[in-house]
Motif scaffolding. Sequence first.
Motif, PDB file in Angstrom:
ATOM      1  N   ASN A 535     -24.560 113.915 -48.659  1.00 19.97           N
ATOM      2  CA  ASN A 535     -23.781 113.261 -49.765  1.00 19.97           C
ATOM      3  C   ASN A 535     -23.086 111.900 -49.236  1.00 19.97           C
ATOM      4  O   ASN A 535     -22.141 111.108 -49.668  1.00 19.97           O
ATOM      5  CB  ASN A 535     -22.878 113.902 -50.368  1.00 19.97           C
ATOM      6  N   THR A 536     -23.593 111.498 -47.963  1.00 17.95           N
ATOM      7  CA  THR A 536     -22.992 110.408 -47.357  1.00 17.95           C
ATOM      8  C   THR A 536     -23.350 108.988 -47.964  1.00 17.95           C
ATOM      9  O   THR A 536     -22.678 108.059 -47.940  1.00 17.95           O
ATOM     10  CB  THR A 536     -23.481 110.063 -45.888  1.00 17.95           C
ATOM     11  N   MET A 537     -24.352 109.004 -49.022  1.00 22.12           N
ATOM     12  CA  MET A 537     -24.571 107.791 -49.928  1.00 22.12           C
ATOM     13  C   MET A 537     -23.408 107.429 -50.692  1.00 22.12           C
ATOM     14  O   MET A 537     -23.574 106.589 -51.626  1.00 22.12           O
ATOM     15  CB  MET A 537     -26.042 107.782 -50.268  1.00 22.12           C
ATOM     16  N   LEU A 538     -22.643 108.549 -51.124  1.00 25.28           N
ATOM     17  CA  LEU A 538     -21.908 108.764 -52.333  1.00 25.28           C
ATOM     18  C   LEU A 538     -20.765 108.088 -51.954  1.00 25.28           C
ATOM     19  O   LEU A 538     -20.039 108.114 -50.627  1.00 25.28           O
ATOM     20  CB  LEU A 538     -21.628 109.944 -52.846  1.00 25.28           C
ATOM     21  N   TYR A 545     -22.747 115.702 -43.655  1.00 28.67           N
ATOM     22  CA  TYR A 545     -24.147 115.704 -43.496  1.00 28.67           C
ATOM     23  C   TYR A 545     -24.425 116.976 -42.527  1.00 28.67           C
ATOM     24  O   TYR A 545     -23.840 117.326 -41.869  1.00 28.67           O
ATOM     25  CB  TYR A 545     -24.494 114.351 -42.628  1.00 28.67           C
ATOM     26  N   TYR A 546     -25.602 117.636 -43.214  1.00 30.38           N
ATOM     27  CA  TYR A 546     -25.977 118.813 -42.669  1.00 30.38           C
ATOM     28  C   TYR A 546     -27.574 118.926 -42.217  1.00 30.38           C
ATOM     29  O   TYR A 546     -28.300 118.698 -43.429  1.00 30.38           O
ATOM     30  CB  TYR A 546     -25.568 120.065 -43.276  1.00 30.38           C
ATOM     31  N   TYR A 591     -17.202 112.977 -42.390  1.00 30.31           N
ATOM     32  CA  TYR A 591     -16.871 111.668 -42.423  1.00 30.31           C
ATOM     33  C   TYR A 591     -15.582 111.610 -43.168  1.00 30.31           C
ATOM     34  O   TYR A 591     -15.681 111.899 -44.568  1.00 30.31           O
ATOM     35  CB  TYR A 591     -17.969 110.613 -42.738  1.00 30.31           C
ATOM     36  N   HIS A 592     -14.332 111.096 -42.794  1.00 29.34           N
ATOM     37  CA  HIS A 592     -13.354 110.997 -43.801  1.00 29.34           C
ATOM     38  C   HIS A 592     -12.791 109.551 -43.701  1.00 29.34           C
ATOM     39  O   HIS A 592     -12.776 109.143 -42.789  1.00 29.34           O
ATOM     40  CB  HIS A 592     -12.192 111.930 -43.103  1.00 29.34           C
TER      41      HIS A 592
END
Length: 774
Positions: A535-538, A545-546, A591-592
């Motif tokens: 869901n890194t595109m959100l 990412y998995y 990712y934070h």
Amino acid sequence: MGKIHTYIRTTMVSGLVLLISSCSNTKYLNEGEMLFTGAEVKIESDSIPRKEQKELKENLEENLTPKPNSSFLGLRPKLFFYNITKEPEKDKGLRYWMKYRLGEEPVLLQDVDREFNREILVNYAENKGYFNATASYDTISKNKKAEIHYTVNPGAQYKLGLVEYEKDTTLINTEIQKLTDKSLLQTGEPFDLDVIKAERERIDRNLKERGFYYFSPENILVQADSTVSNDHRVDLNVKLKDNTPQLAKEQFTIDKVIVFPNYSMDEVKLGRYGIPMHIDTLSGYTYENIYVVDHENKFKPKIFDRALYFKTGDLYNRSNHNLSLSRLINLGVFKFVKNEFVVSDSVNQKFDAYYLLTPRELQSLRLEALGRTNSANYAGSELNLNWTHRNIFRGAEQLKVAVFGAFDVQMGGPKDAANIFRAGANAQLSIPRIVAPFRFQSSSAFVPRTNISIGYEFMNRTELYTLNNFNASFGYVWKENERKEHDLKILDITYISPANITEKFDSISANNPFMQRIVEPQLIFGPVYSYTYTNTMLPKKNTIYYRGRLDLAGNLAGLISGGNAKEGNQKEIFDVPFSQYAKIENDFRFYHKLNDKNSIATRLIAGVAYPYGNSEYIPFSRQFFIGGSNSIRAFRARTLGPGSFDPRTLDNAFFFDQSGDIKLELNAEYRLNLFNFLNMAVFADAGNIWLVNEDPDRPGGKFSKNWLDEIAVGAGLGLRMDFSILILRLDLAMPLRVPYFEKGDRWAFDKIDFGNSDWRKDNLILNIAIGYPF
């Protein structure tokens, strides 16, 4: 040491000069000008809790304009570069880049409309339910710098009281009443204009799912009445506006579906296809209730039947509208996809759906030249020639054929390490559907694909050996949505045939079975499945990412043949023992985002490969490797592990070939945007690889209860130059813990000696790469 001290003094003096220069940006201001350094909002209220005050303060400050010049550690380097650079004569060149790309124009106090900002603060507060808010401001100036303090008194926040949806007997109102049970407007919640807007959009979204194509959120009126009580409550009445167009109240169905697969803008200018126009004048044909106008006969009509979710007589809904467009785009054969709905029967509320599709160039030829280097002291180049046909059988099937050649040359490092030459070709046919004896249903916006590939690679490790690698696969790729992807290879075959094994290699590997396995013939076949979630595109603060992968080789063949390598009963196919193993690997990333300029990225990799039945060992090409620019950066690629084994005891030619059956790796990075395209990272990497079975030639390599004591650790600093089209990465790392040192002496903090050239040569590893490591 003298040179080091001189370097440190020079660096400190340079930094001090930059500091002083950066602090004196105000000397470039004209008479009467003041540099705007920022604004602060203070909330004055006895009735609002502190947490709520803090959130309101942050939101109010976010709405203030303009923002002051960006700063770093209290300095304004971008403003400094703007000030010291003369005005360029042209809108290009180094001076223009320095002043307007690297630099930043000063934000002055005169650029701030304080009264406008005051009104913005009041309006925002009232939109959040603070109906009696007031605001004032004060300007604080000193030494040609000015900041503005805004004071906001919001008063009490109003809550929602009675929420009513006005009723009547019309069709559209009946549909609206069906949506009220999931209303966003709930009694007792704070009045919030953004929530009211969201409720209007929710109603509009749901009505479009029920055939009301021409409806708009602006057709809904929400009336607020705050005079009904004295306890800070406001009643809402939701209704259709009186001037709502009749067309917006009508529920439409699909009449005809018409596809133009060779549409171009020129045809509109020439009037070749007028819209609307009678179908019998278009010289097309009907397939499964879809009218296709394809004069050049480029496409099979089946692809439109699979992609389009509208049929004659269907009630219009937005989901099928968007789904059809997405699937047409995902076919990969159309450059532009346009959709128009034209009323064909206003009495019975019907319209025709037109799909205007502009094809891409169906064939393309691309030549790529690449240069690369890695932490194993190899530098090389690769040349790729790629040919693509996007509609090879007229059904949007993509055929990709590639021919490549590459070489890697040892530059320094251990002497006698062999150079590597590779060449080969591969072809892949991608079919936009699942080719199988069963029916595969997918309502995803992404077209499922059947992929068939075949390839060959020739690899020559000079003075040692040559490997011929043949591979082929058949499988499927499909996506549930933009976050979830499945890749199932029903059959993935690899055949490795060694050749030209030199006497030098034989002498080196004579007493080392591990090295001998590198050039053994290998036959690997079986299913491979991978699953990816991201869901890194959100635009979220925390994203993940998995990717999980399962590789099952030779399982059915091993079960049928009864092969058992450990008991000397190894079975062969075409005189080559086939591999039998199970391998699973997992790659998890988190990712934070701290703010717009700071973030933390972490990654965990865990995998295990277990040989059984017809295999005693995992094939070398399927084992795990560690180290290098995208792994543990303090160790050169493939020079670490397995376990506590010291690879330096091997011949130099195989120093870079360490592999294992188990892998564990953890990476963490703190990423900081310095300015514009320049980013910095502070990182730490840890992990290792191990063997499942004992290997007498690599003592300490087997996984045991002492695995934690065999973890390697490295850390370093990195610079990343983000040029949009590519990211150039420079990571300088050093080992902090070396697993093949003596027990009790594996931490390397006491060995760090930046002043020693030999230490720097052996321990400082520069990784040059393209893109982020994860």
